[in-house]
Design a protein around this motif. Structure first.
Motif, PDB file in Angstrom:
ATOM      1  N   ASP A  50      31.653  43.311  53.300  1.00 37.42           N
ATOM      2  CA  ASP A  50      31.112  42.409  52.281  1.00 37.42           C
ATOM      3  C   ASP A  50      30.037  43.135  51.481  1.00 37.42           C
ATOM      4  N   GLU A  51      30.045  42.948  50.182  1.00 34.05           N
ATOM      5  CA  GLU A  51      29.072  43.569  49.289  1.00 34.05           C
ATOM      6  C   GLU A  51      27.629  43.215  49.681  1.00 34.05           C
ATOM      7  N   LYS A  52      27.452  42.066  50.329  1.00 36.75           N
ATOM      8  CA  LYS A  52      26.115  41.631  50.757  1.00 36.75           C
ATOM      9  C   LYS A  52      25.501  42.592  51.778  1.00 36.75           C
ATOM     10  N   LEU A  53      26.344  43.403  52.430  1.00 33.46           N
ATOM     11  CA  LEU A  53      25.837  44.346  53.437  1.00 33.46           C
ATOM     12  C   LEU A  53      25.289  45.633  52.834  1.00 33.46           C
ATOM     13  N   LEU A  54      25.453  45.851  51.544  1.00 29.67           N
ATOM     14  CA  LEU A  54      25.036  47.117  50.935  1.00 29.67           C
ATOM     15  C   LEU A  54      23.563  47.461  51.180  1.00 29.67           C
ATOM     16  N   PRO A  55      22.623  46.513  51.074  1.00 32.04           N
ATOM     17  CA  PRO A  55      21.226  46.877  51.376  1.00 32.04           C
ATOM     18  C   PRO A  55      21.044  47.363  52.820  1.00 32.04           C
ATOM     19  N   LEU A  56      21.677  46.687  53.777  1.00 28.33           N
ATOM     20  CA  LEU A  56      21.581  47.106  55.176  1.00 28.33           C
ATOM     21  C   LEU A  56      22.215  48.481  55.362  1.00 28.33           C
ATOM     22  N   LEU A  57      23.416  48.678  54.811  1.00 23.53           N
ATOM     23  CA  LEU A  57      24.119  49.949  54.967  1.00 23.53           C
ATOM     24  C   LEU A  57      23.343  51.091  54.319  1.00 23.53           C
ATOM     25  N   SER A  58      22.663  50.810  53.221  1.00 22.98           N
ATOM     26  CA  SER A  58      21.823  51.820  52.573  1.00 22.98           C
ATOM     27  C   SER A  58      20.602  52.147  53.427  1.00 22.98           C
ATOM     28  N   SER A  59      20.010  51.122  54.040  1.00 27.37           N
ATOM     29  CA  SER A  59      18.832  51.366  54.890  1.00 27.37           C
ATOM     30  C   SER A  59      19.217  52.159  56.141  1.00 27.37           C
ATOM     31  N   ILE A  60      20.421  51.953  56.638  1.00 31.80           N
ATOM     32  CA  ILE A  60      20.899  52.747  57.780  1.00 31.80           C
ATOM     33  C   ILE A  60      20.989  54.216  57.365  1.00 31.80           C
ATOM     34  N   LEU A  61      21.496  54.454  56.180  1.00 32.49           N
ATOM     35  CA  LEU A  61      21.575  55.826  55.671  1.00 32.49           C
ATOM     36  C   LEU A  61      20.174  56.436  55.559  1.00 32.49           C
ATOM     37  N   ASP A  62      19.220  55.661  55.072  1.00 31.96           N
ATOM     38  CA  ASP A  62      17.837  56.143  54.963  1.00 31.96           C
ATOM     39  C   ASP A  62      17.246  56.506  56.314  1.00 31.96           C
ATOM     40  N   ALA A  63      17.697  55.844  57.377  1.00 30.12           N
ATOM     41  CA  ALA A  63      17.156  56.086  58.720  1.00 30.12           C
ATOM     42  C   ALA A  63      17.692  57.374  59.355  1.00 30.12           C
ATOM     43  N   LEU A  64      18.720  57.960  58.759  1.00 25.55           N
ATOM     44  CA  LEU A  64      19.290  59.192  59.320  1.00 25.55           C
ATOM     45  C   LEU A  64      18.393  60.386  59.015  1.00 25.55           C
ATOM     46  N   PRO A  65      18.422  61.398  59.905  1.00 24.52           N
ATOM     47  CA  PRO A  65      17.640  62.607  59.638  1.00 24.52           C
ATOM     48  C   PRO A  65      18.091  63.237  58.320  1.00 24.52           C
ATOM     49  N   GLY A  66      17.142  63.793  57.571  1.00 28.13           N
ATOM     50  CA  GLY A  66      17.454  64.355  56.265  1.00 28.13           C
ATOM     51  C   GLY A  66      17.465  65.870  56.217  1.00 28.13           C
ATOM     52  N   LYS A  67      17.538  66.497  57.394  1.00 23.46           N
ATOM     53  CA  LYS A  67      17.558  67.958  57.433  1.00 23.46           C
ATOM     54  C   LYS A  67      18.935  68.473  57.027  1.00 23.46           C
ATOM     55  N   GLU A  68      18.925  69.633  56.415  1.00 23.46           N
ATOM     56  CA  GLU A  68      20.146  70.290  55.977  1.00 23.46           C
ATOM     57  C   GLU A  68      21.110  70.492  57.157  1.00 23.46           C
ATOM     58  N   ILE A  69      22.401  70.360  56.881  1.00 24.04           N
ATOM     59  CA  ILE A  69      23.415  70.529  57.917  1.00 24.04           C
ATOM     60  C   ILE A  69      24.345  71.671  57.506  1.00 24.04           C
ATOM     61  N   GLU A  70      24.411  72.674  58.362  1.00 17.93           N
ATOM     62  CA  GLU A  70      25.314  73.794  58.116  1.00 17.93           C
ATOM     63  C   GLU A  70      26.657  73.484  58.768  1.00 17.93           C
ATOM     64  N   VAL A  71      27.741  73.796  58.080  1.00 14.65           N
ATOM     65  CA  VAL A  71      29.070  73.607  58.644  1.00 14.65           C
ATOM     66  C   VAL A  71      29.868  74.897  58.492  1.00 14.65           C
ATOM     67  N   THR A  72      30.705  75.156  59.485  1.00 12.29           N
ATOM     68  CA  THR A  72      31.611  76.293  59.440  1.00 12.29           C
ATOM     69  C   THR A  72      33.032  75.752  59.450  1.00 12.29           C
ATOM     70  N   PHE A  73      33.745  75.983  58.359  1.00 11.50           N
ATOM     71  CA  PHE A  73      35.165  75.632  58.289  1.00 11.50           C
ATOM     72  C   PHE A  73      35.884  76.759  59.017  1.00 11.50           C
ATOM     73  N   ASN A  74      36.430  76.465  60.204  1.00 10.11           N
ATOM     74  CA  ASN A  74      36.908  77.563  61.039  1.00 10.11           C
ATOM     75  C   ASN A  74      38.391  77.530  61.398  1.00 10.11           C
ATOM     76  N   HIS A  75      39.114  76.487  61.016  1.00  7.61           N
ATOM     77  CA  HIS A  75      40.549  76.477  61.316  1.00  7.61           C
ATOM     78  C   HIS A  75      41.253  75.432  60.460  1.00  7.61           C
ATOM     79  N   LEU A  76      42.562  75.561  60.388  1.00 10.13           N
ATOM     80  CA  LEU A  76      43.397  74.543  59.761  1.00 10.13           C
ATOM     81  C   LEU A  76      44.070  73.762  60.870  1.00 10.13           C
ATOM     82  N   GLY A  77      44.268  72.485  60.651  1.00  6.10           N
ATOM     83  CA  GLY A  77      44.922  71.648  61.642  1.00  6.10           C
ATOM     84  C   GLY A  77      45.769  70.588  60.965  1.00  6.10           C
TER      85      GLY A  77
END
Length: 171
Positions: A50-77
């Motif tokens: 429901d669109e009414k959840l957007l403020p909550l879902l946005s606040s959950i995103l804000d609560a996540l750590p904001g440090k850079e994340i390195e990723v290694t693409f290492n295989h095809l599957g």
């Protein structure tokens, strides 16, 4: 609204993923390539919300750590599917990535957001409905994710489009 949380990548990484698609394409009899604008790593698929959840879902995103994340693409599957497989590039285990995803799931559960919690398989979908005899190998590459976003999956003039609704820059 059909929603999901995604890790997004900078332009140079998107170009690298497109070059991997281009290397796979000659091996395909058939397949639909993911458009560059839609390339992402899904952290949690929420489905119809429901669109009414957007403020909550946005606040959950804000609560996540904001440090850079390195990723290694290492295989095809491949995820086998009737009518054609999904071809993806897999991502090597990285503690920060998996911790962010685990924290996200815990927050969604804490706030009673209803979604299908499936086992996390870190990947970026390159092709859908693919038919092939073999898949080539590729040289692993490393990137840093640029942001985490709450995304909407919808069709714009008949084209599947993933649009960021709210995002958080990673530093």
């Amino acid at each position: 609204m059909r929603l999901f949380y995604a890790l997004l990548f900078p332009e140079h990484t998107l170009r690298e993923l497109i070059s991997i698609q281009n290397a796979i394409n000659p091996y395909l009899y058939k397949g639909n390539a993911t458009r560059k604008e839609n390339l992402h790593l899904t952290l949690a698929f929420l489905g119809e919300q429901d669109e009414k959840l957007l403020p909550l879902l946005s606040s959950i995103l804000d609560a996540l750590p904001g440090k850079e994340i390195e990723v290694t693409f290492n295989h095809l599957g491949v995820f086998p599917k009737k009518g054609g497989d999904i071809i993806y590039t897999g991502i090597a285990y990285h503690q920060r990535l998996f911790q962010v995803q685990k924290t996200l799931i815990a927050l969604l559960q804490e706030y009673h957001v209803v979604f299908k919690d499936t086992r996390f398989k870190a990947h970026v979908t390159l092709f859908r409905r693919a038919q092939y005899e073999e898949i080539p190998s590729f040289t692993p590459c490393i990137s840093r994710a640029s942001s985490i976003a709450l995304m909407q999956s919808h069709r714009v003039r008949g084209i599947l489009t993933y649009s960021p609704i709210y995002s958080k820059i990673l530093q």
